[in-house]
Write a protein that holds these residues in place. Sequence first.
Motif, PDB file in Angstrom:
ATOM      1  N   LEU A  11      32.214  10.053 -40.307  1.00  0.00           N
ATOM      2  CA  LEU A  11      32.913  10.715 -39.151  1.00  0.00           C
ATOM      3  C   LEU A  11      32.569  10.130 -38.003  1.00  0.00           C
ATOM      4  O   LEU A  11      33.293   9.958 -37.017  1.00  0.00           O
ATOM      5  CB  LEU A  11      32.363  12.247 -39.315  1.00  0.00           C
ATOM      6  N   ALA A  12      31.147   9.851 -37.826  1.00  0.00           N
ATOM      7  CA  ALA A  12      30.716   9.339 -36.371  1.00  0.00           C
ATOM      8  C   ALA A  12      30.955   7.891 -36.058  1.00  0.00           C
ATOM      9  O   ALA A  12      31.208   7.707 -35.286  1.00  0.00           O
ATOM     10  CB  ALA A  12      29.261   9.666 -36.367  1.00  0.00           C
ATOM     11  N   ALA A  13      31.419   7.159 -37.222  1.00  0.00           N
ATOM     12  CA  ALA A  13      31.686   5.757 -37.145  1.00  0.00           C
ATOM     13  C   ALA A  13      33.309   5.820 -36.594  1.00  0.00           C
ATOM     14  O   ALA A  13      33.716   4.784 -36.495  1.00  0.00           O
ATOM     15  CB  ALA A  13      31.816   5.336 -38.358  1.00  0.00           C
ATOM     16  N   ARG A  14      34.009   6.807 -37.133  1.00  0.00           N
ATOM     17  CA  ARG A  14      35.414   6.945 -36.458  1.00  0.00           C
ATOM     18  C   ARG A  14      36.237   5.831 -37.232  1.00  0.00           C
ATOM     19  O   ARG A  14      36.563   5.004 -36.582  1.00  0.00           O
ATOM     20  CB  ARG A  14      35.424   7.010 -34.988  1.00  0.00           C
ATOM     21  N   PRO A  15      36.502   5.910 -38.603  1.00  0.00           N
ATOM     22  CA  PRO A  15      37.220   4.583 -39.112  1.00  0.00           C
ATOM     23  C   PRO A  15      38.414   4.514 -38.547  1.00  0.00           C
ATOM     24  O   PRO A  15      38.881   3.245 -38.521  1.00  0.00           O
ATOM     25  CB  PRO A  15      37.372   5.373 -40.539  1.00  0.00           C
ATOM     26  N   LYS A  16      39.185   5.510 -38.019  1.00  0.00           N
ATOM     27  CA  LYS A  16      40.545   5.427 -37.400  1.00  0.00           C
ATOM     28  C   LYS A  16      40.478   4.389 -36.177  1.00  0.00           C
ATOM     29  O   LYS A  16      41.303   3.850 -35.799  1.00  0.00           O
ATOM     30  CB  LYS A  16      41.042   6.448 -37.075  1.00  0.00           C
ATOM     31  N   THR A  17      39.339   4.126 -35.604  1.00  0.00           N
ATOM     32  CA  THR A  17      39.216   3.388 -34.387  1.00  0.00           C
ATOM     33  C   THR A  17      38.839   1.913 -34.676  1.00  0.00           C
ATOM     34  O   THR A  17      38.708   1.011 -33.858  1.00  0.00           O
ATOM     35  CB  THR A  17      38.335   3.864 -33.399  1.00  0.00           C
ATOM     36  N   ASN A  59      30.649   4.158 -31.030  1.00  0.00           N
ATOM     37  CA  ASN A  59      31.123   5.449 -31.316  1.00  0.00           C
ATOM     38  C   ASN A  59      29.976   6.232 -31.552  1.00  0.00           C
ATOM     39  O   ASN A  59      29.864   7.571 -31.257  1.00  0.00           O
ATOM     40  CB  ASN A  59      31.773   5.260 -32.757  1.00  0.00           C
ATOM     41  N   PHE A  60      28.681   5.797 -32.165  1.00  0.00           N
ATOM     42  CA  PHE A  60      27.722   6.697 -32.445  1.00  0.00           C
ATOM     43  C   PHE A  60      26.870   6.822 -30.796  1.00  0.00           C
ATOM     44  O   PHE A  60      26.610   8.060 -30.836  1.00  0.00           O
ATOM     45  CB  PHE A  60      26.445   5.689 -33.255  1.00  0.00           C
ATOM     46  N   PHE A  61      26.914   5.897 -30.067  1.00  0.00           N
ATOM     47  CA  PHE A  61      26.316   6.339 -28.856  1.00  0.00           C
ATOM     48  C   PHE A  61      27.370   7.494 -28.039  1.00  0.00           C
ATOM     49  O   PHE A  61      26.748   8.357 -27.397  1.00  0.00           O
ATOM     50  CB  PHE A  61      26.355   5.021 -27.710  1.00  0.00           C
ATOM     51  N   ASN A  62      28.693   7.244 -28.109  1.00  0.00           N
ATOM     52  CA  ASN A  62      29.578   8.188 -27.549  1.00  0.00           C
ATOM     53  C   ASN A  62      29.505   9.536 -28.190  1.00  0.00           C
ATOM     54  O   ASN A  62      29.425  10.440 -27.424  1.00  0.00           O
ATOM     55  CB  ASN A  62      30.854   7.577 -27.924  1.00  0.00           C
ATOM     56  N   ASP A  72      31.400  17.573 -25.123  1.00  0.00           N
ATOM     57  CA  ASP A  72      32.120  17.992 -26.370  1.00  0.00           C
ATOM     58  C   ASP A  72      31.665  19.469 -26.663  1.00  0.00           C
ATOM     59  O   ASP A  72      30.741  20.013 -26.796  1.00  0.00           O
ATOM     60  CB  ASP A  72      31.501  17.200 -27.684  1.00  0.00           C
ATOM     61  N   THR A  73      32.885  20.095 -26.506  1.00  0.00           N
ATOM     62  CA  THR A  73      32.469  21.782 -26.562  1.00  0.00           C
ATOM     63  C   THR A  73      33.421  22.340 -27.827  1.00  0.00           C
ATOM     64  O   THR A  73      34.074  21.705 -28.463  1.00  0.00           O
ATOM     65  CB  THR A  73      33.270  22.490 -25.171  1.00  0.00           C
ATOM     66  N   GLU A  74      33.325  23.653 -28.132  1.00  0.00           N
ATOM     67  CA  GLU A  74      34.010  24.085 -28.869  1.00  0.00           C
ATOM     68  C   GLU A  74      35.431  24.147 -28.868  1.00  0.00           C
ATOM     69  O   GLU A  74      36.398  24.385 -29.791  1.00  0.00           O
ATOM     70  CB  GLU A  74      33.724  25.778 -29.035  1.00  0.00           C
ATOM     71  N   GLU A  75      36.006  23.804 -27.842  1.00  0.00           N
ATOM     72  CA  GLU A  75      37.572  23.724 -27.515  1.00  0.00           C
ATOM     73  C   GLU A  75      38.083  22.361 -28.075  1.00  0.00           C
ATOM     74  O   GLU A  75      39.173  22.252 -27.819  1.00  0.00           O
ATOM     75  CB  GLU A  75      37.692  23.937 -26.236  1.00  0.00           C
ATOM     76  N   ARG A  76      37.165  21.612 -28.569  1.00  0.00           N
ATOM     77  CA  ARG A  76      37.690  20.001 -28.965  1.00  0.00           C
ATOM     78  C   ARG A  76      38.631  20.170 -29.805  1.00  0.00           C
ATOM     79  O   ARG A  76      38.816  20.668 -30.870  1.00  0.00           O
ATOM     80  CB  ARG A  76      36.304  19.564 -29.355  1.00  0.00           C
ATOM     81  N   LEU A  77      39.759  19.366 -29.493  1.00  0.00           N
ATOM     82  CA  LEU A  77      40.802  18.962 -30.373  1.00  0.00           C
ATOM     83  C   LEU A  77      40.837  17.921 -31.302  1.00  0.00           C
ATOM     84  O   LEU A  77      41.500  18.014 -32.380  1.00  0.00           O
ATOM     85  CB  LEU A  77      42.068  18.926 -29.483  1.00  0.00           C
ATOM     86  N   GLY A  78      39.901  16.965 -30.960  1.00  0.00           N
ATOM     87  CA  GLY A  78      39.809  15.910 -31.862  1.00  0.00           C
ATOM     88  C   GLY A  78      38.828  16.193 -33.098  1.00  0.00           C
ATOM     89  O   GLY A  78      38.333  17.295 -33.281  1.00  0.00           O
ATOM     90  N   PRO A  79      38.705  15.197 -33.835  1.00  0.00           N
ATOM     91  CA  PRO A  79      37.684  15.286 -35.009  1.00  0.00           C
ATOM     92  C   PRO A  79      36.335  15.878 -34.721  1.00  0.00           C
ATOM     93  O   PRO A  79      35.971  15.553 -33.485  1.00  0.00           O
ATOM     94  CB  PRO A  79      37.647  13.892 -35.645  1.00  0.00           C
ATOM     95  N   VAL A  80      35.581  16.288 -35.747  1.00  0.00           N
ATOM     96  CA  VAL A  80      34.286  16.911 -35.440  1.00  0.00           C
ATOM     97  C   VAL A  80      33.297  15.928 -35.191  1.00  0.00           C
ATOM     98  O   VAL A  80      33.430  14.626 -35.650  1.00  0.00           O
ATOM     99  CB  VAL A  80      33.844  17.692 -36.902  1.00  0.00           C
ATOM    100  N   ARG A  81      32.540  16.068 -33.969  1.00  0.00           N
ATOM    101  CA  ARG A  81      31.429  15.129 -33.677  1.00  0.00           C
ATOM    102  C   ARG A  81      30.208  15.590 -34.147  1.00  0.00           C
ATOM    103  O   ARG A  81      29.850  16.890 -34.244  1.00  0.00           O
ATOM    104  CB  ARG A  81      31.505  15.184 -31.986  1.00  0.00           C
ATOM    105  N   ILE A  82      29.537  14.971 -34.971  1.00  0.00           N
ATOM    106  CA  ILE A  82      28.280  15.140 -35.597  1.00  0.00           C
ATOM    107  C   ILE A  82      27.025  15.707 -34.813  1.00  0.00           C
ATOM    108  O   ILE A  82      26.216  16.489 -35.182  1.00  0.00           O
ATOM    109  CB  ILE A  82      27.752  14.126 -36.474  1.00  0.00           C
ATOM    110  N   THR A  83      27.079  15.250 -33.586  1.00  0.00           N
ATOM    111  CA  THR A  83      25.854  15.837 -32.675  1.00  0.00           C
ATOM    112  C   THR A  83      26.271  17.067 -32.095  1.00  0.00           C
ATOM    113  O   THR A  83      25.247  18.103 -32.163  1.00  0.00           O
ATOM    114  CB  THR A  83      25.620  14.743 -31.510  1.00  0.00           C
ATOM    115  N   ALA A  84      27.399  17.359 -31.467  1.00  0.00           N
ATOM    116  CA  ALA A  84      27.582  18.413 -30.894  1.00  0.00           C
ATOM    117  C   ALA A  84      27.949  19.731 -31.771  1.00  0.00           C
ATOM    118  O   ALA A  84      27.797  20.713 -31.583  1.00  0.00           O
ATOM    119  CB  ALA A  84      29.054  18.321 -30.276  1.00  0.00           C
TER     120      ALA A  84
END
Length: 293
Positions: A11-17, A59-62, A72-84
Amino acid sequence: MSAGKIKPWILAARPKTLGAAVAPVLVGSTLGWKLSGEFCVWLMLATLGSCICLQIATNFFNDAVDAMKGSDTEERLGPVRITASGMMSASAVMRAAVLFLLIASVMGAALIWQCGWPILAIGIPSLWFCYGYTGGPVPLAYRGLGELFVVLFFGLIAVTGSAFVQSGKWHVEALVAGLQIGCLSTVLIAINNLRDIEEDTKTGKKTLAVRFGKTFARVEITLLYLITLALCFYWQTPAVRWAPFAIAFLAAAGLATAIWKTEPSPRYNKFLAMAGASLLAFSFAFIAALIWG
């Protein structure tokens, strides 16, 4: 390592990018071969591996830095971020990013040994900006400079550098192709920024979308496609001109139109995947046209 433990890292590597790392290397390597008549498989693989590792590190640093800054908040519309989300600690994600930088450096060292100091001149700032995109004293993504970073590093530098690795020369043709790939790669970040405009506004992340608004962001995406289309007419070989043009036109007509009609929402994650697919499709059409056109 079990599948459950691997999934967060995928997920964190963001394969789509990751197409933004693959496309410029394949295009640049093929262009360098066609212009010089020389091709080395292991050099291409080392270039590809280092660019993919740099993208994953970014992507990991991001992921980690945005969580530490509260972007990154609970209102995030994008894919799940593993740190947040709490799947992984920020320190663990940062360590993983550094690991990928080290792997990229090892591959880059082989390129420096073979191709000389120009690769070092490209490599050092590339390593820094993997972190400096969101971290450091002047984080590019927080200053509205993310698009410029992508055009330069995932377009112009990646394509011209890949062509140089194969041919040992710098080519104007690689600059043109690099700008095309850079524009299509920048569509990815522009879609991200438009999707996240509300969250970024609240958290102080001053992307271009935040600074200038939704209409500007939509115009930006449209112009990126139009520049790509216009540059297709640089190429004299009909196949190299029209095959990539057709792919870019279809993406512009479909994706850009959908973005104009759709307010930022989770649907933009589908648009992101479509933009990544169009980037790869354009690149493969360009490569095929170079080889067989």
